[in-house]
Design an enzyme around this catalytic site. Structure first.
Site, PDB file in Angstrom:
ATOM      1  CE  LYS A  13      -2.381   3.324   2.487  1.00  0.00           C
ATOM      2  NZ  LYS A  13      -1.969   4.249   3.554  1.00  0.00           N
ATOM      3  CG  ASP A  46      -7.438   4.003   3.053  1.00  0.00           C
ATOM      4  OD1 ASP A  46      -8.410   3.570   2.369  1.00  0.00           O
ATOM      5  OD2 ASP A  46      -7.451   5.120   3.603  1.00  0.00           O
TER       6      ASP A  46
END
Length: 230
Positions: A126, A144
């Site tokens: 991420k 997220d």
């Protein structure tokens, strides 16, 4: 009468239309001036609010705005700047390590590939995705907790894990929209679609996008997802 079930592409188009009206120019929430300060800010943001990160980074960046200067600090010195953020001891070690590796292996420049970024201490997929798309303009769709939650609520992914969510969203939305869209979804999640005590019927998107199985699961506490550290 129940509303007609939209096809995936129809649902995606309507979501984009709503998000464009709400957030026509979504800003990057983490303050930074270059790829390195962005990378540091994203590493610090794990399990910490962007607001808190933006409160601690000015002093940190004043002392160590480059990989060379960050690598020259001790872990204890870095920790003194970031103590207010979550997991600060682990993050101070990661920042020291990633800065040192950037200096020693990448000539002091933040690497521009997923493989090299994810090989840095404290950097998961991420974080690498955020840097690749926001610093280098490379197509990516960082996922997220907000994006993972909303993709499930909107029936765009099954909520099983963040890897699946990322793949489903990339399949659903044109890659030219990924940069702006992932920020729009984050802001929407914060302002309109909270994790707890959310009234789907009053939500500008959940009210029409959430499938029946999601509404039933939401009433029981939402999906139980699993995924690697991001």
């Amino acid at each position: 009468m129940n509303a007609p079930v939209l096809k995936r592409d129809e649902k995606a188009a309507r979501i984009v239309e709503i998000l464009e009206k709400l957030y026509p120019s979504p800003p990057i929430p983490l303050d930074h001036v270059d790829p390195f300060t962005l990378l540091v800010a994203v590493v610090l943001s794990a399990q910490t609010t962007d607001k808190k990160v933006n409160e601690v980074t000015p002093a940190l960046f004043a002392a160590a705005p480059t990989p060379e200067k960050m690598a020259a600090l001790s872990e204890a010195e870095i920790l003194a700047y970031i103590r207010q953020v979550g997991l600060s001891p682990q993050k101070s070690k990661a920042l020291k390590g990633l800065a040192t590796k950037i200096v020693n292996e990448h000539g002091g420049q933040v690497p521009r590939t997923f493989e090299a970024l994810e090989a840095l201490p404290g950097v998961g997929h991420k974080t690498a995705s955020v840097v690749m798309i926001q610093a280098f303009g490379h197509p990516a769709f960082p996922v997220d907790t907000h994006i993972h939650r909303l993709a499930w609520r909107w029936g765009l992914s099954d909520g099983s894990n963040v890897e699946r969510t990322e793949a489903d969203l990339k399949r659903t939305f044109d890659r030219s929209k990924w940069d702006k869209l992932h920020l729009q979804i984050i802001y929407f999640g914060r302002e309109h679609c909270p994790a707890l005590r959310h009234d789907l019927s009053a939500c500008p998107i959940c009210s029409w996008a959430a499938p029946a199985k999601v509404r039933a699961a939401e009433a029981k506490g939402g999906p139980k997802s699993k995924g690697r550290k991001r």
